[in-house]
Design an enzyme around this catalytic site. Structure first.
Site, PDB file in Angstrom:
ATOM      1  N   GLY A   1      22.784  -7.080  -8.394  1.00  0.00           N
ATOM      2  CA  GLY A   1      21.522  -7.149  -7.656  1.00  0.00           C
ATOM      3  C   GLY A   1      21.340  -8.440  -6.882  1.00  0.00           C
ATOM      4  O   GLY A   1      20.429  -8.547  -6.059  1.00  0.00           O
ATOM      5  N   GLU A   2      22.208  -9.429  -7.134  1.00  0.00           N
ATOM      6  CA  GLU A   2      22.095 -10.672  -6.357  1.00  0.00           C
ATOM      7  C   GLU A   2      22.420 -10.389  -4.893  1.00  0.00           C
ATOM      8  O   GLU A   2      23.199  -9.495  -4.577  1.00  0.00           O
ATOM      9  CB  GLU A   2      23.091 -11.718  -6.870  1.00  0.00           C
ATOM     10  CG  GLU A   2      22.667 -12.387  -8.144  1.00  0.00           C
ATOM     11  CD  GLU A   2      23.613 -13.521  -8.533  1.00  0.00           C
ATOM     12  OE1 GLU A   2      24.401 -13.967  -7.674  1.00  0.00           O
ATOM     13  OE2 GLU A   2      23.571 -13.944  -9.701  1.00  0.00           O
TER      14      GLU A   2
ATOM     15  N   ARG B   1      -2.890 -12.027  -1.978  1.00  0.00           N
ATOM     16  CA  ARG B   1      -4.091 -11.574  -2.698  1.00  0.00           C
ATOM     17  C   ARG B   1      -4.275 -12.329  -4.015  1.00  0.00           C
ATOM     18  O   ARG B   1      -5.365 -12.349  -4.554  1.00  0.00           O
ATOM     19  CB  ARG B   1      -4.011 -10.048  -2.949  1.00  0.00           C
ATOM     20  CG  ARG B   1      -4.251  -9.241  -1.696  1.00  0.00           C
ATOM     21  CD  ARG B   1      -4.304  -7.754  -1.987  1.00  0.00           C
ATOM     22  NE  ARG B   1      -2.997  -7.203  -2.327  1.00  0.00           N
ATOM     23  CZ  ARG B   1      -2.783  -5.918  -2.578  1.00  0.00           C
ATOM     24  NH1 ARG B   1      -3.791  -5.061  -2.542  1.00  0.00           N
ATOM     25  NH2 ARG B   1      -1.575  -5.475  -2.856  1.00  0.00           N
TER      26      ARG B   1
ATOM     27  N   HIS C   1      -4.213 -12.267   3.869  1.00  0.00           N
ATOM     28  CA  HIS C   1      -5.370 -11.755   3.129  1.00  0.00           C
ATOM     29  C   HIS C   1      -6.446 -12.814   2.963  1.00  0.00           C
ATOM     30  O   HIS C   1      -7.638 -12.504   2.998  1.00  0.00           O
ATOM     31  CB  HIS C   1      -4.923 -11.229   1.773  1.00  0.00           C
ATOM     32  CG  HIS C   1      -6.061 -10.737   0.951  1.00  0.00           C
ATOM     33  ND1 HIS C   1      -6.765  -9.591   1.279  1.00  0.00           N
ATOM     34  CD2 HIS C   1      -6.661 -11.246  -0.148  1.00  0.00           C
ATOM     35  CE1 HIS C   1      -7.735  -9.417   0.397  1.00  0.00           C
ATOM     36  NE2 HIS C   1      -7.700 -10.400  -0.471  1.00  0.00           N
TER      37      HIS C   1
ATOM     38  N   ASP D   1     -14.760  -3.691   2.347  1.00  0.00           N
ATOM     39  CA  ASP D   1     -15.152  -4.533   1.219  1.00  0.00           C
ATOM     40  C   ASP D   1     -15.548  -5.903   1.769  1.00  0.00           C
ATOM     41  O   ASP D   1     -15.374  -6.188   2.958  1.00  0.00           O
ATOM     42  CB  ASP D   1     -14.050  -4.643   0.158  1.00  0.00           C
ATOM     43  CG  ASP D   1     -12.740  -5.181   0.698  1.00  0.00           C
ATOM     44  OD1 ASP D   1     -12.765  -5.953   1.685  1.00  0.00           O
ATOM     45  OD2 ASP D   1     -11.684  -4.846   0.145  1.00  0.00           O
TER      46      ASP D   1
ATOM     47  N   LYS E   1     -17.562  -2.616  -2.496  1.00  0.00           N
ATOM     48  CA  LYS E   1     -16.445  -2.033  -3.260  1.00  0.00           C
ATOM     49  C   LYS E   1     -16.283  -2.738  -4.596  1.00  0.00           C
ATOM     50  O   LYS E   1     -16.477  -3.945  -4.692  1.00  0.00           O
ATOM     51  CB  LYS E   1     -15.154  -2.184  -2.438  1.00  0.00           C
ATOM     52  CG  LYS E   1     -13.889  -1.783  -3.169  1.00  0.00           C
ATOM     53  CD  LYS E   1     -12.641  -2.022  -2.321  1.00  0.00           C
ATOM     54  CE  LYS E   1     -11.861  -3.243  -2.776  1.00  0.00           C
ATOM     55  NZ  LYS E   1     -10.606  -3.450  -2.050  1.00  0.00           N
TER      56      LYS E   1
ATOM     57  N   ARG F   1     -13.309  -3.011  -7.526  1.00  0.00           N
ATOM     58  CA  ARG F   1     -11.951  -2.591  -7.912  1.00  0.00           C
ATOM     59  C   ARG F   1     -11.906  -2.321  -9.411  1.00  0.00           C
ATOM     60  O   ARG F   1     -12.282  -3.168 -10.222  1.00  0.00           O
ATOM     61  CB  ARG F   1     -10.916  -3.655  -7.520  1.00  0.00           C
ATOM     62  CG  ARG F   1      -9.488  -3.225  -7.850  1.00  0.00           C
ATOM     63  CD  ARG F   1      -8.420  -4.078  -7.172  1.00  0.00           C
ATOM     64  NE  ARG F   1      -8.248  -3.798  -5.757  1.00  0.00           N
ATOM     65  CZ  ARG F   1      -7.609  -2.735  -5.257  1.00  0.00           C
ATOM     66  NH1 ARG F   1      -7.109  -1.820  -6.073  1.00  0.00           N
ATOM     67  NH2 ARG F   1      -7.489  -2.572  -3.965  1.00  0.00           N
TER      68      ARG F   1
HETATM   69  C1  R5P Z   1      -8.519  -6.141  -0.626  1.00  0.00           C
HETATM   70  O1  R5P Z   1      -9.267  -7.060  -0.807  1.00  0.00           O
HETATM   71  C2  R5P Z   1      -7.787  -5.912   0.654  1.00  0.00           C
HETATM   72  O2  R5P Z   1      -8.478  -6.381   1.769  1.00  0.00           O
HETATM   73  C3  R5P Z   1      -7.477  -4.456   0.840  1.00  0.00           C
HETATM   74  O3  R5P Z   1      -8.690  -3.754   1.006  1.00  0.00           O
HETATM   75  C4  R5P Z   1      -6.772  -3.883  -0.346  1.00  0.00           C
HETATM   76  O4  R5P Z   1      -5.859  -4.775  -0.847  1.00  0.00           O
HETATM   77  C5  R5P Z   1      -6.096  -2.607   0.040  1.00  0.00           C
HETATM   78  O5  R5P Z   1      -5.408  -2.127  -1.065  1.00  0.00           O
HETATM   79  P1  R5P Z   1      -5.452  -0.596  -1.430  1.00  0.00           P
HETATM   80  O6  R5P Z   1      -5.017   0.168  -0.223  1.00  0.00           O
HETATM   81  O7  R5P Z   1      -4.495  -0.471  -2.585  1.00  0.00           O
HETATM   82  O8  R5P Z   1      -6.851  -0.272  -1.839  1.00  0.00           O
END
Ligand code: R5P
Length: 342
Positions: free
Chosen positions: A37-38, A94, A128, A167, A190, A192
């Site tokens: 895998g290297e 993220r 992000h 979000d 939103k 999560r």
């Molecule tokens: C989250 O804060 C990002 O801006 C995206 O909304 C998110 O990461 C998208 O991920 P998924 O499509 O898995 O919801």
């Protein structure tokens, strides 16, 4: 100092398009893969050159990140005069903070690795989080593809639209987009639940009876978009929402999930190479002239029509944006209007 564009294997078509726009060829690169895998990249001559290594760190994130590190190290050891990591999509962005006890800060770890491998500068597209810049000690150029995305989406937008952030994290990007298409702005609240599921019920802003354009930095599982579209529908938004995102990761069954959302159009950039089965893997028949500087062969804008039933999609190329940025950096000129707003 000579210019050198090095392509990793994450998105060679994008790197090639950047090189073509700059009137140069890619530095010859070979990648050896070992049974365990290297991987071992081997570069053509770059001694004394101003080298730009183009490698988004999308899926498989860890594989692409390690390849980027090895390419940067190879450039440094080969005596490149200056080395810039061009990472259109920055994986781990993220993870910019500890969400819980005993967790790492993934973005910081990735930043330190890239820097210590030999990058003297980072070029990234709509990461992000803008806090990514503070994780590097070397200069970070945060480009934005929002104007290109807005131009691509505009023809699909119906009269009286509302631009929606799915979000809170997407608000800055969506506001920028809304200002470019001269539309009001709304945001979905939103929550999560885990890595692949989210919930969204509330919408702040009036979307009743209005066509909506949902704008996000990335689509991974599609859960965020699915939840946002559901919430918008529940609040009376017009059917056939348009969705625009900078980075189309489309992991797992994301495309099937989006297909079920009955979107009017899905637009992403080519920051991440299309994977098998992705609508972006379709032939790209359309092309338009470039606004960017050197433009030998390739078009700046490439669009692909969806071949996934019910999911009309389009890909906007960021090759022109990256080529312009590389050209200006190479000439030590300011980037100004190419940069993302803070
Ligand atoms: C989250 O804060 C990002 O801006 C995206 O909304 C998110 O990461 C998208 O991920 P998924 O499509 O898995 O919801």
């Amino acid at each position: 100092m000579a210019l050198g564009i090095v392509a990793g294997t994450a998105n060679p078509a994008l790197a090639e398009a950047v090189a073509a726009r700059l009137g140069t060829c890619l530095v010859a690169t070979e990648l050896e893969r070992f049974p365990d895998g290297e991987i071992r990249p081997c570069l053509g001559p770059v001694r004394g050159a101003d080298v730009y290594v183009v490698q988004p760190t999308g899926p498989p994130v860890n594989e692409n990140l390690v390849e980027l590190l090895l390419l940067l190290d190879a450039c440094r050891r080969a005596g490149a005069g200056r080395v810039t990591a061009v990472v259109p999509y920055f994986g781990y962005a993220r993870q910019d903070r500890r969400a819980g006890a005993r967790q790492p800060i993934g973005a910081r770890v990735a930043a330190e690795a890239i820097e210590s491998a030999g990058a003297g500068r980072l070029v990234v597209v709509d990461p992000h989080t803008s806090s990514l810049e503070a994780m590097f000690t070397v200069p970070v150029e945060m480009l934005t593809a929002v104007p290109a995305l807005a131009a691509a989406v505009r023809p699909a937008i119906e009269d009286g639209p509302v631009v929606v952030a799915p979000d809170l994290g997407a608000m800055r990007l969506a506001r920028h987009f809304a200002s470019l298409v001269t539309a009001p702005f709304a945001v979905v609240s939103k929550h999560r639940l885990d890595a692949v599921s989210v919930s969204a019920q509330d919408v702040v802003g009036d979307v009743h009876g209005r066509p909506v354009v949902v704008v996000d930095d990335m689509i991974s599982t599609g859960a965020t978009i699915e939840a946002a579209v559901g919430a918008l529908r529940a609040h009376g938004a017009a059917s056939g929402p348009v969705v625009a995102a900078i980075h189309g990761l489309f992991t797992g069954s994301a495309l099937a999930r989006l297909d079920r959302c009955a979107l009017g159009r899905l637009v992403v950039t080519d920051s991440i190479a299309p994977t098998a089965g992705s609508p972006r893997a379709a032939p790209r028949p359309e092309s338009q002239p470039s606004q960017s500087p050197p433009q030998p062969q390739q078009s700046p804008r490439q669009a692909s029509k969806a071949h996934t039933p019910g999911l009309p999609s389009q890909t906007e190329s960021i090759a022109g944006l990256l080529a312009e940025a590389v050209d200006r950096l190479h000439r030590s000129e300011p980037l100004e209007e190419l940069l993302s707003r803070s």
